[in-house]
Write a protein that holds these residues in place. Sequence first.
Motif, PDB file in Angstrom:
ATOM      1  N   LEU A   1       0.815  -1.216   0.000  1.00 41.98           N
ATOM      2  CA  LEU A   1       0.000   0.000   0.000  1.00 41.98           C
ATOM      3  C   LEU A   1       0.850   1.269   0.000  1.00 41.98           C
ATOM      4  CD1 LEU A   1      -2.858  -1.003   2.494  1.00 41.98           C
ATOM      5  CD2 LEU A   1      -3.043  -0.675   0.017  1.00 41.98           C
ATOM      6  N   VAL A   2       2.030   1.200   0.642  1.00 36.92           N
ATOM      7  CA  VAL A   2       2.902   2.383   0.701  1.00 36.92           C
ATOM      8  C   VAL A   2       3.843   2.443  -0.497  1.00 36.92           C
ATOM      9  CG1 VAL A   2       2.768   2.529   3.211  1.00 36.92           C
ATOM     10  CG2 VAL A   2       4.608   1.208   2.147  1.00 36.92           C
ATOM     11  N   GLY A   3       3.660   1.535  -1.481  1.00 35.39           N
ATOM     12  CA  GLY A   3       4.412   1.629  -2.732  1.00 35.39           C
ATOM     13  C   GLY A   3       5.646   0.768  -2.850  1.00 35.39           C
ATOM     14  N   ALA A   4       5.851  -0.160  -1.918  1.00 41.54           N
ATOM     15  CA  ALA A   4       7.025  -1.050  -2.004  1.00 41.54           C
ATOM     16  C   ALA A   4       6.878  -2.003  -3.181  1.00 41.54           C
ATOM     17  CB  ALA A   4       7.192  -1.827  -0.709  1.00 41.54           C
ATOM     18  N   LYS A   5       7.972  -2.237  -3.902  1.00 42.74           N
ATOM     19  CA  LYS A   5       7.952  -3.152  -5.043  1.00 42.74           C
ATOM     20  C   LYS A   5       8.039  -4.596  -4.565  1.00 42.74           C
ATOM     21  CE  LYS A   5      10.057   0.123  -8.295  1.00 42.74           C
ATOM     22  NZ  LYS A   5      11.192   0.356  -9.227  1.00 42.74           N
ATOM     23  N   VAL A   6       7.462  -5.479  -5.375  1.00 46.42           N
ATOM     24  CA  VAL A   6       7.473  -6.908  -5.025  1.00 46.42           C
ATOM     25  C   VAL A   6       8.905  -7.438  -4.964  1.00 46.42           C
ATOM     26  CG1 VAL A   6       6.724  -9.213  -5.747  1.00 46.42           C
ATOM     27  CG2 VAL A   6       5.184  -7.261  -6.023  1.00 46.42           C
ATOM     28  N   LYS A   7       9.764  -6.989  -5.914  1.00 46.45           N
ATOM     29  CA  LYS A   7      11.160  -7.437  -5.909  1.00 46.45           C
ATOM     30  C   LYS A   7      11.861  -7.041  -4.624  1.00 46.45           C
ATOM     31  CE  LYS A   7      11.851  -7.373 -10.935  1.00 46.45           C
ATOM     32  NZ  LYS A   7      12.633  -6.782 -12.055  1.00 46.45           N
ATOM     33  N   THR A   8      11.555  -5.860  -4.129  1.00 44.28           N
ATOM     34  CA  THR A   8      12.152  -5.391  -2.876  1.00 44.28           C
ATOM     35  C   THR A   8      11.700  -6.260  -1.707  1.00 44.28           C
ATOM     36  OG1 THR A   8      12.109  -3.138  -3.756  1.00 44.28           O
ATOM     37  CG2 THR A   8      12.484  -3.387  -1.395  1.00 44.28           C
ATOM     38  N   MET A   9      10.434  -6.689  -1.721  1.00 44.57           N
ATOM     39  CA  MET A   9       9.915  -7.549  -0.645  1.00 44.57           C
ATOM     40  C   MET A   9      10.576  -8.929  -0.659  1.00 44.57           C
ATOM     41  SD  MET A   9       5.832  -6.759  -0.797  1.00 44.57           S
ATOM     42  CE  MET A   9       5.203  -5.117  -1.161  1.00 44.57           C
ATOM     43  N   LYS A  10      10.964  -9.375  -1.849  1.00 39.05           N
ATOM     44  CA  LYS A  10      11.548 -10.716  -1.973  1.00 39.05           C
ATOM     45  C   LYS A  10      12.976 -10.783  -1.429  1.00 39.05           C
ATOM     46  CE  LYS A  10       8.903 -12.197  -6.054  1.00 39.05           C
ATOM     47  NZ  LYS A  10       9.006 -12.632  -7.461  1.00 39.05           N
TER      48      LYS A  10
ATOM     49  N   ILE B   1       4.623 -14.125  -2.765  1.00 45.54           N
ATOM     50  CA  ILE B   1       4.241 -12.766  -2.369  1.00 45.54           C
ATOM     51  C   ILE B   1       3.308 -12.149  -3.396  1.00 45.54           C
ATOM     52  CG2 ILE B   1       5.108 -10.435  -1.948  1.00 45.54           C
ATOM     53  CD1 ILE B   1       7.561 -11.627  -0.686  1.00 45.54           C
ATOM     54  N   SER B   2       3.645 -12.338  -4.679  1.00 44.20           N
ATOM     55  CA  SER B   2       2.801 -11.796  -5.766  1.00 44.20           C
ATOM     56  C   SER B   2       1.391 -12.373  -5.678  1.00 44.20           C
ATOM     57  CB  SER B   2       3.416 -12.118  -7.115  1.00 44.20           C
ATOM     58  OG  SER B   2       4.707 -11.549  -7.235  1.00 44.20           O
ATOM     59  N   GLN B   3       1.295 -13.686  -5.440  1.00 38.61           N
ATOM     60  CA  GLN B   3      -0.004 -14.330  -5.309  1.00 38.61           C
ATOM     61  C   GLN B   3      -0.745 -13.799  -4.087  1.00 38.61           C
ATOM     62  OE1 GLN B   3       0.242 -18.605  -5.109  1.00 38.61           O
ATOM     63  NE2 GLN B   3      -1.847 -18.811  -4.347  1.00 38.61           N
ATOM     64  N   LEU B   4      -0.002 -13.573  -3.010  1.00 37.64           N
ATOM     65  CA  LEU B   4      -0.598 -13.082  -1.775  1.00 37.64           C
ATOM     66  C   LEU B   4      -1.202 -11.691  -1.948  1.00 37.64           C
ATOM     67  CD1 LEU B   4      -0.876 -13.712   1.329  1.00 37.64           C
ATOM     68  CD2 LEU B   4       1.247 -12.438   1.622  1.00 37.64           C
ATOM     69  N   LEU B   5      -0.502 -10.849  -2.678  1.00 37.53           N
ATOM     70  CA  LEU B   5      -0.949  -9.473  -2.852  1.00 37.53           C
ATOM     71  C   LEU B   5      -2.156  -9.365  -3.782  1.00 37.53           C
ATOM     72  CD1 LEU B   5       2.529  -7.688  -3.187  1.00 37.53           C
ATOM     73  CD2 LEU B   5       1.035  -7.784  -1.177  1.00 37.53           C
ATOM     74  N   HIS B   6      -2.320 -10.356  -4.659  1.00 38.39           N
ATOM     75  CA  HIS B   6      -3.434 -10.300  -5.627  1.00 38.39           C
ATOM     76  C   HIS B   6      -4.677 -11.037  -5.141  1.00 38.39           C
ATOM     77  CE1 HIS B   6      -0.029  -9.173  -8.298  1.00 38.39           C
ATOM     78  NE2 HIS B   6      -0.957  -8.453  -8.892  1.00 38.39           N
ATOM     79  N   ASP B   7      -4.511 -11.795  -4.051  1.00 41.85           N
ATOM     80  CA  ASP B   7      -5.679 -12.539  -3.523  1.00 41.85           C
ATOM     81  C   ASP B   7      -6.622 -11.584  -2.775  1.00 41.85           C
ATOM     82  OD1 ASP B   7      -4.803 -14.835  -4.614  1.00 41.85           O
ATOM     83  OD2 ASP B   7      -3.881 -15.630  -2.772  1.00 41.85           O
TER      84      ASP B   7
END
Length: 269
Positions: free
Chosen positions: A186-195, A263-269
């Motif tokens: 929500l605060v704009g963090a990229k998925v790659k950064t989370m990984k 993570i990508s799947q989690l964010l889109h669920d």
Amino acid sequence: TMITISMTTIAILLTTISLFLVFSANKLSDQIKKSIEVNVYLEDSLTQQDIQGIKNKIASSPVILKIEFVSKSDAVKKFLAETGEDFRKVIEQNPLPASLVVKFEPDPLNERNIEQLSEQFKKIEGVNDVVYDYKTVLRILNFLRSFKYIIYLLSGTLILLAVYLVYSNNKIQIFGNRNLYLTMNLVGAKVKTMKIPIVINGLFIGIISSALTLAIYYIVLVLLTKVFNNIKFIPLIGVVDFLIPVIGILLGFIGSYISSRKISQLLHD
């Protein structure tokens, strides 16, 4: 974290055991194959030059490991050692022929080429007969081949299980921190950064688990040395010191990288 480290340690142990099973199976197979012998019996009228010529013809095959000449007198000694009966008390003349004991390289050896080579040896001039325990050799080679496939299958299963253990534990952690990842998104963090933290965490877990696995290995080593004083474990130490950390880092990286894709799947669920 403690659960993940414990499970990763188990995974490293499983993978290490599976690799040792594969290498031990190959080593055992080679040792047994090197012990297989074919006896090439020679005619009594041959001279030393004739015998050397036969040896050279047999040795020309690339699958031959070793050829040992057994003279008539050596054949008597071998017969006495194996049976304990001295036929010289009844027969003055030595009826046992001289022979060549042929051993083979383990890599290309199977029941088919042993039979083919034996037929070739019989055709050499001066060879009286070629004898080997066909049934025993056939059973040994068939067993080794079947056993090797079983070991490969078991090893592959253990390695897949090890990767799955690391993956599943990282996956549980990711879903446990679901609200954190949603907030970061929500605060704009990229998925790659989370990984990145997940992969780094997996690498650290792999290193810590490798250290624990090495500690377990050396404890077992000390205990076995106490029980079996005549067993030499020294040649394995250098291999294990290198193998376990590599396995730990690979498992930590692979398991965490695959699970980080959730993570990508989690964010889109």
